[in-house]
Design an enzyme around this catalytic site. Sequence first.
Site, mmCIF file in Angstrom:
data_model
loop_
_atom_site.group_PDB
_atom_site.id
_atom_site.type_symbol
_atom_site.label_atom_id
_atom_site.label_comp_id
_atom_site.label_asym_id
_atom_site.label_seq_id
_atom_site.Cartn_x
_atom_site.Cartn_y
_atom_site.Cartn_z
ATOM 1 N N GLU A 1 0.783 -1.141 -0.336
ATOM 2 C CA GLU A 1 -0.096 -0.221 0.106
ATOM 3 C C GLU A 1 0.668 0.709 0.143
ATOM 4 O O GLU A 1 0.236 2.239 -0.767
ATOM 5 C CB GLU A 1 -1.027 0.548 1.181
ATOM 6 C CG GLU A 1 -1.952 -1.330 0.819
ATOM 7 C CD GLU A 1 -3.053 -1.085 0.313
ATOM 8 O OE1 GLU A 1 -3.727 -0.150 -0.301
ATOM 9 O OE2 GLU A 1 -3.260 -1.952 -0.828
ATOM 10 N N TRP B 1 -9.779 7.292 -7.811
ATOM 11 C CA TRP B 1 -10.822 7.826 -8.282
ATOM 12 C C TRP B 1 -11.022 7.450 -10.078
ATOM 13 O O TRP B 1 -11.917 6.795 -10.931
ATOM 14 C CB TRP B 1 -11.435 9.263 -8.837
ATOM 15 C CG TRP B 1 -11.878 9.594 -7.017
ATOM 16 C CD1 TRP B 1 -11.693 9.993 -5.944
ATOM 17 C CD2 TRP B 1 -13.374 9.008 -7.111
ATOM 18 N NE1 TRP B 1 -12.730 10.011 -5.344
ATOM 19 C CE2 TRP B 1 -13.508 9.682 -5.895
ATOM 20 C CE3 TRP B 1 -14.879 8.279 -8.398
ATOM 21 C CZ2 TRP B 1 -15.011 9.317 -5.783
ATOM 22 C CZ3 TRP B 1 -16.006 9.067 -7.227
ATOM 23 C CH2 TRP B 1 -15.766 9.232 -6.496
#
Length: 480
Positions: free
Chosen positions: A280, A390
Amino acid sequence: MNSPSKPVDRALVWFRRDLRVDDHAALYHALRSARQVFCAFVLDRDILDALPRADRRVEFILGALRVLDDDLRRLGGALVVRHGAAADEIPRLAAELGVQAVFANHDDEPAALARDARVADRLKSSGCELRTFKDHVIFERREVMTATGGAYGVFTPYKNAWLRKVDAFYLSSYPVERHATALAPTPLATGVPALADIGFQPAGLIAHVGQGSRGAEALLDDFLDRIADYGDKRDFPAVKGPSYLSVHLRFGTVSIRRLARLAHQRMQGGDRGAEVWLSELIWRDFYHQVMHHHPHAMTAAFRPEYDAIQWETGEHADTLLKAWREGRTGFPLVDAAMRQLHQTGYMHNRLRMVTASFLTKDLGLDWRRGEAWFAQQLLDFDLAANNGGWQWASSSGCDAQPYFRIFNPTAQSEKFDADGRFIRRYCPELAALDNKAIHAPWDRAPLAMQGVDYPRPVVDHAIARERTLARYAVVKSRKI
């Protein structure tokens, strides 16, 4: 670029998204280079004036600045805080202090690069220079490239190259305290202003994030006790799985080198949770190098053909957007996530994907409308990561999910909040429903919903899915 250790008599360290003393690249180089080092932060009106008067990020920053000022005073310095346009305040302060160099860490957001160019030009005209350093990521800009010298557009090859390159040098810290004797106090350091002093009001900052670097330290200590379970628990919003350090990474109240070093060491010792967490952190580097190589993607689709998508527009689209923002879509997991965002300024990472997919592929709305809302609401808002996430969800970005992969919000709810604990917390009007009905209340318990102030679904997921497939298929069929 000038040598970081080129001697000067006086230097100014300009703090930005690096609000800590420990392991700080620019501060370290300034202390090694100058006889006297002053420190400053600018509450930049070019940014602040556009924000709502109750903004959690401003509240967080002021708290972090108080901790930073305390830490600098403990070491013999102090923090000068100015409220104005940074492009004006930094050159003015450099002149007032009589410094020959301003030291700062890189900020690769397009607007920040433009600001820094203006500052550098103004400093140069008065015989001062701006020296900048890598601090916010492990690898930046052109440090991890493909074999042919290009930028990576797919995460897994980038991650593999990142892991091959990383070593103790890149993960080592900058030992600030041993050189702190060069820190200098100044009567210009009059403390950190209150919210009201700069025209803001309290926004209800969530308590668990803590104050600046001290808050980061407490969260890190807590996370390290449970990091081994990170890979198993991180996707479940009702479970204490994430590190909750994202806001501290965003504002640099904790060092990315320290976090990556801890994760890398534990991964090498066989800790699977640490390995997943390190991945991550590498995603974060990945999105920042995308921003550097493709700044156009901060406002347009990374893959230009996706700018041709015909998103829903008009009054009905605006009504759908409002329902999504307010957590009134009739899909409980989506609504709970959006209410969590509004109430706390935080959203669980799994739910960021679910809500983004819902906006773009169930409601058919432009991803930029959702990105803008997250940019306004998220305490940990980071342009590169927010944009990357997004565009991943809308299938228009780097290494994005295929357009025909569409999250089913009910299935996501059943899988990641099976007993409805998260939903009940943020949608208490549904608390009385059983663990099956709570994921699709109007379908599974219509009688129980009579008189309950909870909306019916704003769309039929199956129909919306077909519309999305058709919308994207038109674009994919074109040769652009």
